[in-house]
Design a protein around this motif. Structure first.
Motif, PDB file in Angstrom:
ATOM      1  N   ASN A   6       0.777   3.513   2.344  1.00  0.00           N
ATOM      2  CA  ASN A   6       1.015   4.226   3.630  1.00  0.00           C
ATOM      3  C   ASN A   6       2.647   3.518   4.127  1.00  0.00           C
ATOM      4  O   ASN A   6       3.228   4.145   4.640  1.00  0.00           O
ATOM      5  CB  ASN A   6      -0.032   3.921   4.669  1.00  0.00           C
ATOM      6  N   ILE A  40      -7.007   9.593   9.596  1.00  0.00           N
ATOM      7  CA  ILE A  40      -6.198   8.695   8.781  1.00  0.00           C
ATOM      8  C   ILE A  40      -6.310   8.661   7.372  1.00  0.00           C
ATOM      9  O   ILE A  40      -5.394   8.469   6.599  1.00  0.00           O
ATOM     10  CB  ILE A  40      -5.987   7.374   9.383  1.00  0.00           C
ATOM     11  N   SER A  93      -8.125  -6.536   5.723  1.00  0.00           N
ATOM     12  CA  SER A  93      -7.910  -5.917   6.937  1.00  0.00           C
ATOM     13  C   SER A  93      -8.056  -7.138   8.217  1.00  0.00           C
ATOM     14  O   SER A  93      -9.024  -7.901   8.056  1.00  0.00           O
ATOM     15  CB  SER A  93      -8.847  -4.882   7.209  1.00  0.00           C
ATOM     16  N   LEU A  94      -7.183  -6.949   9.169  1.00  0.00           N
ATOM     17  CA  LEU A  94      -7.353  -7.494  10.460  1.00  0.00           C
ATOM     18  C   LEU A  94      -7.541  -6.421  11.538  1.00  0.00           C
ATOM     19  O   LEU A  94      -8.401  -6.557  12.386  1.00  0.00           O
ATOM     20  CB  LEU A  94      -6.345  -8.343  10.670  1.00  0.00           C
ATOM     21  N   THR A  95      -6.741  -5.452  11.882  1.00  0.00           N
ATOM     22  CA  THR A  95      -6.861  -4.284  12.607  1.00  0.00           C
ATOM     23  C   THR A  95      -8.046  -3.640  12.545  1.00  0.00           C
ATOM     24  O   THR A  95      -8.725  -3.467  13.650  1.00  0.00           O
ATOM     25  CB  THR A  95      -5.244  -3.665  12.983  1.00  0.00           C
ATOM     26  N   SER A  96      -8.174  -2.963  11.389  1.00  0.00           N
ATOM     27  CA  SER A  96      -9.169  -2.100  11.346  1.00  0.00           C
ATOM     28  C   SER A  96     -10.682  -2.863  11.426  1.00  0.00           C
ATOM     29  O   SER A  96     -11.581  -2.180  11.908  1.00  0.00           O
ATOM     30  CB  SER A  96      -9.238  -1.378   9.975  1.00  0.00           C
ATOM     31  N   ILE A 113      -9.988  -0.035   3.721  1.00  0.00           N
ATOM     32  CA  ILE A 113      -8.739   0.012   4.018  1.00  0.00           C
ATOM     33  C   ILE A 113      -7.659   0.331   2.909  1.00  0.00           C
ATOM     34  O   ILE A 113      -8.096  -0.221   1.824  1.00  0.00           O
ATOM     35  CB  ILE A 113      -8.188  -0.571   5.263  1.00  0.00           C
ATOM     36  N   GLY A 114      -6.818   1.298   3.483  1.00  0.00           N
ATOM     37  CA  GLY A 114      -5.386   1.371   2.451  1.00  0.00           C
ATOM     38  C   GLY A 114      -5.879   2.000   1.144  1.00  0.00           C
ATOM     39  O   GLY A 114      -6.693   3.042   0.998  1.00  0.00           O
ATOM     40  N   ILE A 161      -8.825   4.761   6.466  1.00  0.00           N
ATOM     41  CA  ILE A 161      -9.723   3.816   7.063  1.00  0.00           C
ATOM     42  C   ILE A 161     -10.965   4.389   7.211  1.00  0.00           C
ATOM     43  O   ILE A 161     -11.375   5.129   8.208  1.00  0.00           O
ATOM     44  CB  ILE A 161      -8.779   3.118   8.319  1.00  0.00           C
ATOM     45  N   PRO A 164      -2.049  -6.558   4.398  1.00  0.00           N
ATOM     46  CA  PRO A 164      -2.125  -6.795   5.780  1.00  0.00           C
ATOM     47  C   PRO A 164      -2.365  -8.129   6.519  1.00  0.00           C
ATOM     48  O   PRO A 164      -1.478  -8.849   7.246  1.00  0.00           O
ATOM     49  CB  PRO A 164      -2.891  -5.643   6.497  1.00  0.00           C
ATOM     50  N   ILE A 223       2.573   2.378  11.833  1.00  0.00           N
ATOM     51  CA  ILE A 223       1.577   2.897  10.806  1.00  0.00           C
ATOM     52  C   ILE A 223       0.523   3.212  11.898  1.00  0.00           C
ATOM     53  O   ILE A 223      -0.119   2.342  12.530  1.00  0.00           O
ATOM     54  CB  ILE A 223       1.058   1.826   9.880  1.00  0.00           C
ATOM     55  N   PHE A 265       0.933  -1.116   0.038  1.00  0.00           N
ATOM     56  CA  PHE A 265      -0.091   0.056   0.001  1.00  0.00           C
ATOM     57  C   PHE A 265       0.872   1.361  -0.088  1.00  0.00           C
ATOM     58  O   PHE A 265       1.937   1.377   0.316  1.00  0.00           O
ATOM     59  CB  PHE A 265      -0.744  -0.012   1.381  1.00  0.00           C
ATOM     60  N   SER A 318      -2.170   0.870  13.634  1.00  0.00           N
ATOM     61  CA  SER A 318      -2.671  -0.011  12.705  1.00  0.00           C
ATOM     62  C   SER A 318      -1.727  -1.025  12.720  1.00  0.00           C
ATOM     63  O   SER A 318      -2.055  -2.199  12.914  1.00  0.00           O
ATOM     64  CB  SER A 318      -2.596   0.427  11.219  1.00  0.00           C
ATOM     65  N   ALA A 319      -0.341  -0.933  12.770  1.00  0.00           N
ATOM     66  CA  ALA A 319       0.580  -2.031  12.557  1.00  0.00           C
ATOM     67  C   ALA A 319       2.001  -1.688  13.099  1.00  0.00           C
ATOM     68  O   ALA A 319       2.372  -0.433  13.081  1.00  0.00           O
ATOM     69  CB  ALA A 319       0.857  -2.340  11.107  1.00  0.00           C
TER      70      ALA A 319
HETATM   71  C1  LIG Z   1      -3.428   2.825   7.679  1.00  0.00           C
HETATM   72  C2  LIG Z   1      -3.715   1.527   7.097  1.00  0.00           C
HETATM   73  O1  LIG Z   1      -3.230   0.658   7.962  1.00  0.00           O
HETATM   74  C3  LIG Z   1      -3.131  -0.778   7.539  1.00  0.00           C
HETATM   75  C4  LIG Z   1      -4.313  -1.670   8.053  1.00  0.00           C
HETATM   76  C5  LIG Z   1      -4.294  -2.499   8.558  1.00  0.00           C
HETATM   77  C6  LIG Z   1      -5.393  -3.408   8.993  1.00  0.00           C
HETATM   78  O2  LIG Z   1      -6.624  -2.848   8.944  1.00  0.00           O
HETATM   79  O3  LIG Z   1      -5.151  -4.725   9.333  1.00  0.00           O
HETATM   80  C7  LIG Z   1      -3.038  -3.346   8.870  1.00  0.00           C
HETATM   81  C8  LIG Z   1      -1.824  -2.903   8.445  1.00  0.00           C
HETATM   82  C9  LIG Z   1      -1.607  -1.224   8.006  1.00  0.00           C
HETATM   83  O4  LIG Z   1      -0.852  -1.007   6.941  1.00  0.00           O
HETATM   84  C10 LIG Z   1      -4.396   1.341   5.824  1.00  0.00           C
HETATM   85  O5  LIG Z   1      -4.031   0.363   5.298  1.00  0.00           O
HETATM   86  O6  LIG Z   1      -5.207   2.155   5.348  1.00  0.00           O
END
Ligand SMILES: C=C(O[C@@H]1C=C(C(=O)O)C=C[C@H]1O)C(=O)O
Length: 289
Positions: free
Chosen positions: A18, A88, A112-115, A153-154, A91, A46, A82, A16, A194-195
């Motif tokens: 970012n 942001i 996505s995992l985190t978002s 995301i991203g 997201i 991610p 990140i 991505f 995020s990461a």
């Molecule tokens: C900011 C961002 O962060 C990303 C989002 C992630 C997720 O949602 O799992 C994981 C890694 C990050 O690089 C994005 O992708 O917009």
């Protein structure tokens, strides 16, 4: 795991915009050739990055924070992240005009995992505890055909936000584009993380690299990336359908690249709520290498 001093560490990175400043030295001379002797990079999403680390196909990964709770034997490489301390931009929860409180179903970007975990917390704690989550490919129109809201995301999120007015003109449908990092900070008072770079605890065994050398490779790469924003804007302008001013703002104002104390507090809050709302298994200690 590597078994000889010439073995390279397998690095799972994210394709991505970012992470581009974090990757500067890995992708540009004069450091690129030197680092290529130490690291073998593979780019993916991610969620795939995390999978590669946990299945032993990578030694180091730019791993979504949520994945760290799944396997806390991993070690965090200090320094880089990140994160966001304001909007942001990449997201987004896209909802119909009635907003997230009225959403019964949420299509979740499968990359996505985190978002996805943050989104679930925000629904359970603030918006609608009954909401159901459906994993879907990141295509807004497809997502909104099957759900009341969509997590993007991203790069697909950056592009959807740029296209928001044109989409409204095209379809006659007004949507809300909610920046989840801003929403999270307004509600919890801590940054969105995020990461971060994460490594297998035994990754350095069998290599000639010291802990200090490894940390320096990542921190220097980030520092050099942040002094080459003009070059990154030029490079990415031909790779992504965004204006140069948006790319610049995204890399300098939206994404925060330093894993500082506020980000660590943000991470702890995220893990605490994720456990409280049964989104993640347990609240991990933050173990740094
Ligand atoms: C900011 C961002 O962060 C990303 C989002 C992630 C997720 O949602 O799992 C994981 C890694 C990050 O690089 C994005 O992708 O917009």
């Amino acid at each position: 795991m590597n078994t000889s001093s010439s073995a390279r560490l397998r690095l799972a990175a994210i394709d991505f915009l970012n992470p581009a400043p974090l990757m500067w030295d890995f992708e540009h001379e004069p450091e690129k050739s030197r680092l290529a002797e130490r690291y073998d990079i593979r780019y993916s999403t991610p969620s795939r990055c995390a999978e590669d680390l946990f299945t032993g196909q990578a030694d180091i990964g730019l791993v979504p924070a949520a994945a760290y709770a799944i396997d806390p034997t991993m070690l965090i490489i200090p320094g880089c992240t990140i994160a966001a301390k304001g909007n942001i931009r990449s997201i987004l929860l896209v909802t119909r005009e009635s907003g997230p409180g009225a959403a019964q179903t949420v299509a979740m970007d499968t990359s996505s995992l985190t978002s996805a975990a943050y989104t679930e917390i925000l629904f359970r704690k603030y918006w609608n505890p009954q909401a159901r989550f459906i994993p879907v490919e990141p295509q807004l129109d497809k997502m909104l055909r099957i759900a009341d809201a969509a997590l993007l995301i991203g790069d697909p999120a950056l592009i959807a936000l740029e296209d928001s007015q044109a989409r409204a003109d095209r379809t006659g449908e007004e949507l809300l584009y909610i920046d989840l990092a801003r929403e999270w900070q307004q509600k919890t008072g801590v940054p969105w993380v995020s990461a971060f770079w994460t490594m297998r605890a035994d990754a350095l065994k069998g290599t000639s690299l010291s802990r200090e050398e490894l940390v320096a490779d990542f921190v220097h790469s980030r520092n050099h990336g942040l002094t080459h924003i003009d070059d990154l804007v030029e490079e990415w302008a031909s790779r992504i359908a965004l204006s140069k001013s948006i790319i610049r703002a995204y890399l300098t104002e939206n994404i925060h690249y330093v894993l500082d104390q506020a980000c660590k507090d943000g991470l702890r809050t995220f893990f605490r709520y994720a456990h409280e709302y049964s989104v993640l298994p347990e609240e991990p200690e933050l173990n740094f290498m």
